[in-house]
Design a protein around this motif. Structure first.
Motif, PDB file in Angstrom:
ATOM      1  N   THR A 144     -10.631  31.846  -2.123  1.00  0.00           N
ATOM      2  CA  THR A 144     -10.079  33.374  -2.570  1.00  0.00           C
ATOM      3  C   THR A 144     -10.764  34.147  -1.498  1.00  0.00           C
ATOM      4  N   PRO A 145      -9.818  35.410  -1.596  1.00  0.00           N
ATOM      5  CA  PRO A 145     -10.611  36.635  -0.608  1.00  0.00           C
ATOM      6  C   PRO A 145     -11.987  36.860  -0.968  1.00  0.00           C
ATOM      7  N   TYR A 146     -12.573  36.875  -2.026  1.00  0.00           N
ATOM      8  CA  TYR A 146     -14.008  36.952  -2.406  1.00  0.00           C
ATOM      9  C   TYR A 146     -14.826  36.046  -1.512  1.00  0.00           C
ATOM     10  N   GLU A 147     -14.382  34.588  -1.746  1.00  0.00           N
ATOM     11  CA  GLU A 147     -15.138  33.479  -1.294  1.00  0.00           C
ATOM     12  C   GLU A 147     -15.218  33.793   0.249  1.00  0.00           C
ATOM     13  N   ILE A 148     -13.954  34.239   0.917  1.00  0.00           N
ATOM     14  CA  ILE A 148     -13.998  34.398   2.376  1.00  0.00           C
ATOM     15  C   ILE A 148     -14.986  35.468   2.644  1.00  0.00           C
ATOM     16  N   TYR A 149     -14.887  36.527   1.931  1.00  0.00           N
ATOM     17  CA  TYR A 149     -15.758  37.654   2.266  1.00  0.00           C
ATOM     18  C   TYR A 149     -17.349  37.361   2.060  1.00  0.00           C
ATOM     19  N   GLN A 150     -17.566  36.628   1.290  1.00  0.00           N
ATOM     20  CA  GLN A 150     -19.010  36.443   0.956  1.00  0.00           C
ATOM     21  C   GLN A 150     -19.477  35.303   2.170  1.00  0.00           C
ATOM     22  N   TYR A 151     -18.627  34.534   2.355  1.00  0.00           N
ATOM     23  CA  TYR A 151     -18.818  33.701   3.522  1.00  0.00           C
ATOM     24  C   TYR A 151     -18.954  34.319   4.707  1.00  0.00           C
ATOM     25  N   LEU A 152     -18.296  35.410   5.072  1.00  0.00           N
ATOM     26  CA  LEU A 152     -18.561  36.330   6.435  1.00  0.00           C
ATOM     27  C   LEU A 152     -19.693  36.997   6.209  1.00  0.00           C
ATOM     28  N   ARG A 153     -19.936  37.557   5.026  1.00  0.00           N
ATOM     29  CA  ARG A 153     -20.996  38.569   4.640  1.00  0.00           C
ATOM     30  C   ARG A 153     -22.379  37.924   4.953  1.00  0.00           C
ATOM     31  N   ASN A 154     -22.533  36.625   4.752  1.00  0.00           N
ATOM     32  CA  ASN A 154     -23.849  36.055   4.942  1.00  0.00           C
ATOM     33  C   ASN A 154     -23.850  35.330   6.464  1.00  0.00           C
ATOM     34  N   THR A 155     -22.922  35.861   7.429  1.00  0.00           N
ATOM     35  CA  THR A 155     -23.062  35.215   8.760  1.00  0.00           C
ATOM     36  C   THR A 155     -24.282  35.445   9.301  1.00  0.00           C
ATOM     37  N   GLU A 156     -24.747  34.283  10.281  1.00  0.00           N
ATOM     38  CA  GLU A 156     -26.164  34.408  10.905  1.00  0.00           C
ATOM     39  C   GLU A 156     -26.030  35.574  11.700  1.00  0.00           C
ATOM     40  N   ASP A 157     -27.178  36.269  11.931  1.00  0.00           N
ATOM     41  CA  ASP A 157     -27.311  37.680  12.559  1.00  0.00           C
ATOM     42  C   ASP A 157     -27.033  37.526  14.081  1.00  0.00           C
ATOM     43  N   SER A 158     -27.250  36.091  14.688  1.00  0.00           N
ATOM     44  CA  SER A 158     -26.715  36.082  16.145  1.00  0.00           C
ATOM     45  C   SER A 158     -25.452  35.815  16.372  1.00  0.00           C
ATOM     46  N   LYS A 159     -24.617  35.652  15.391  1.00  0.00           N
ATOM     47  CA  LYS A 159     -23.150  35.367  15.600  1.00  0.00           C
ATOM     48  C   LYS A 159     -22.246  36.662  14.967  1.00  0.00           C
ATOM     49  N   VAL A 160     -22.826  37.604  14.676  1.00  0.00           N
ATOM     50  CA  VAL A 160     -22.228  38.770  14.226  1.00  0.00           C
ATOM     51  C   VAL A 160     -21.220  39.333  15.355  1.00  0.00           C
ATOM     52  N   ALA A 161     -21.874  39.566  16.194  1.00  0.00           N
ATOM     53  CA  ALA A 161     -20.980  40.269  17.283  1.00  0.00           C
ATOM     54  C   ALA A 161     -19.821  39.449  17.863  1.00  0.00           C
ATOM     55  N   GLU A 162     -20.238  38.264  18.118  1.00  0.00           N
ATOM     56  CA  GLU A 162     -18.902  37.264  18.656  1.00  0.00           C
ATOM     57  C   GLU A 162     -17.971  37.208  17.504  1.00  0.00           C
ATOM     58  N   TYR A 163     -18.377  37.154  16.267  1.00  0.00           N
ATOM     59  CA  TYR A 163     -17.305  37.140  15.152  1.00  0.00           C
ATOM     60  C   TYR A 163     -16.498  38.249  15.234  1.00  0.00           C
ATOM     61  N   LEU A 164     -17.073  39.600  15.386  1.00  0.00           N
ATOM     62  CA  LEU A 164     -16.417  40.738  15.105  1.00  0.00           C
ATOM     63  C   LEU A 164     -15.297  40.899  16.415  1.00  0.00           C
ATOM     64  N   LYS A 165     -15.752  40.319  17.476  1.00  0.00           N
ATOM     65  CA  LYS A 165     -14.890  40.352  18.732  1.00  0.00           C
ATOM     66  C   LYS A 165     -13.672  39.339  18.724  1.00  0.00           C
ATOM     67  N   ARG A 166     -13.860  38.194  17.924  1.00  0.00           N
ATOM     68  CA  ARG A 166     -12.967  37.384  17.787  1.00  0.00           C
ATOM     69  C   ARG A 166     -12.093  37.174  16.459  1.00  0.00           C
ATOM     70  N   MET A 167     -12.539  37.942  15.561  1.00  0.00           N
ATOM     71  CA  MET A 167     -11.789  37.874  14.342  1.00  0.00           C
ATOM     72  C   MET A 167     -11.561  39.136  13.609  1.00  0.00           C
ATOM     73  N   THR A 168     -11.589  40.351  14.554  1.00  0.00           N
ATOM     74  CA  THR A 168     -11.101  41.684  14.120  1.00  0.00           C
ATOM     75  C   THR A 168     -10.409  42.267  15.274  1.00  0.00           C
ATOM     76  N   PHE A 169      -9.858  43.303  14.932  1.00  0.00           N
ATOM     77  CA  PHE A 169      -9.133  44.253  16.077  1.00  0.00           C
ATOM     78  C   PHE A 169     -10.176  45.485  16.493  1.00  0.00           C
ATOM     79  N   LEU A 170     -11.375  45.487  15.957  1.00  0.00           N
ATOM     80  CA  LEU A 170     -12.331  46.596  16.406  1.00  0.00           C
ATOM     81  C   LEU A 170     -12.205  46.666  17.928  1.00  0.00           C
TER      82      LEU A 170
END
Length: 301
Positions: A144-170
């Protein structure tokens, strides 16, 4: 295929096409295939790739040894039948894709290309989504969208910048601003990551709803929690309900979580395997299941 329509065009002269390699692989005569490509694939070269080196020390099966020739043959077949000259995949498939490009060159005298993309890895080096629960699916009926949201909401601190670069268009400037702090303020960046990716995958409406449900779980309100309707009699053990609600994959997993004190119904911790819902919860016809601190589901019946 239905989920892929958001990302690929299936109309026009250059439309996307789904193929199943079983259509040609199952018809192959093994002896004929060996005769056609066996002399063009070097075992020494295969064993030089890291994907085989790592298995060689632990024990390489004949099945694993055949994986590369079969995938290489896929590339050759697609070149011959659909003029495919480029194969894309995760960087763990580099050796297999390269073997296919080389086979096209040897058999057809033509140039084919390989392009791989770095895998999304967690901080511990394991593949993203390959947890005990299983992979993350783009089909919202599977994840579900909620499950994906929660999964990413609990991302390890050290991976947040990388995921934002690779998984969003920010923009890189926005990402730098979001991740400039390494304290509790990084949590806002995680919320942005989760929201932006769910919006990209399922649309803004689902992203807003997933965010609302996540906030409801954090703040303790059950009104906006993800909800499921189950056909219960009322005397089922919590172990069974956890499986029916897809919170646990099996009764064995449910029992392990209960033993660890990780399961709650409303505010009470489930202690025994045969414990069910209380008379009050039966009369209310609704209750909230909690799995650890981050997974919450409202059950109506």
């Amino acid at each position: 295929m239905e989920q892929s329509k958001k990302y690929f065009s299936f109309e026009g002269d250059n439309s996307a096409v789904f193929v199943d390699n079983a259509e040609w692989l199952l018809k192959l005569n093994y002896i004929d295939m060996l005769r056609e490509i066996g002399a063009d694939m070097s075992v020494n070269r295969m064993l030089s790739f890291e994907c085989f080196k790592s298995r060689w020390e632990k024990g390489l099966t004949f099945l694993e040894l055949n994986y590369m020739p079969m995938q290489a043959y896929d590339f050759l077949h697609l070149y011959r039948t659909k003029n495919i000259v480029l194969q894309l995949g995760g960087d763990d498939q580099w050796a297999n894709i390269l073997a296919g490009a080389d086979l096209v060159r040897r058999k057809e005298g033509k140039t084919a290309y390989a392009l791989t993309i770095p895998l999304l890895l967690k901080a511990d080096g394991t593949k993203m989504g390959k947890s005990a629960k299983g992979a993350l699916w783009i089909d919202k009926n599977r994840t579900t969208p909620y499950e994906i949201y929660q999964y990413l909401r609990n991302t390890e601190d050290s991976k947040v910048a990388e995921y934002l670069k690779r998984m969003t268009f920010l923009s890189l400037e926005e990402i730098a601003k979001l991740t400039e702090f390494e304290d509790e303020r990084i949590n806002y960046a995680k919320e942005v990551l989760a929201y932006e990716f769910v919006k990209l995958l399922h649309g803004e409406e689902d992203a807003i709803e997933a965010k609302r449900q996540s906030e409801a779980a954090f703040l303790g309100s059950s009104d906006d929690l993800p909800t499921i309707k189950l056909n219960l009699v009322g005397n089922e053990p919590i172990v069974d309900i956890l499986v029916l609600a897809s919170i646990c994959k099996s009764k064995s997993e449910a029992r392990s979580l209960i033993t660890a004190g990780a399961i709650k119904v409303n505010e009470r911790t489930v202690i025994t395997f045969d414990e069910g819902i209380t008379n009050v919860e039966q009369q209310a016809k609704t209750f909230v299941l909690h799995k650890g601190k981050k997974n919450h589901l409202k059950v109506n019946y």
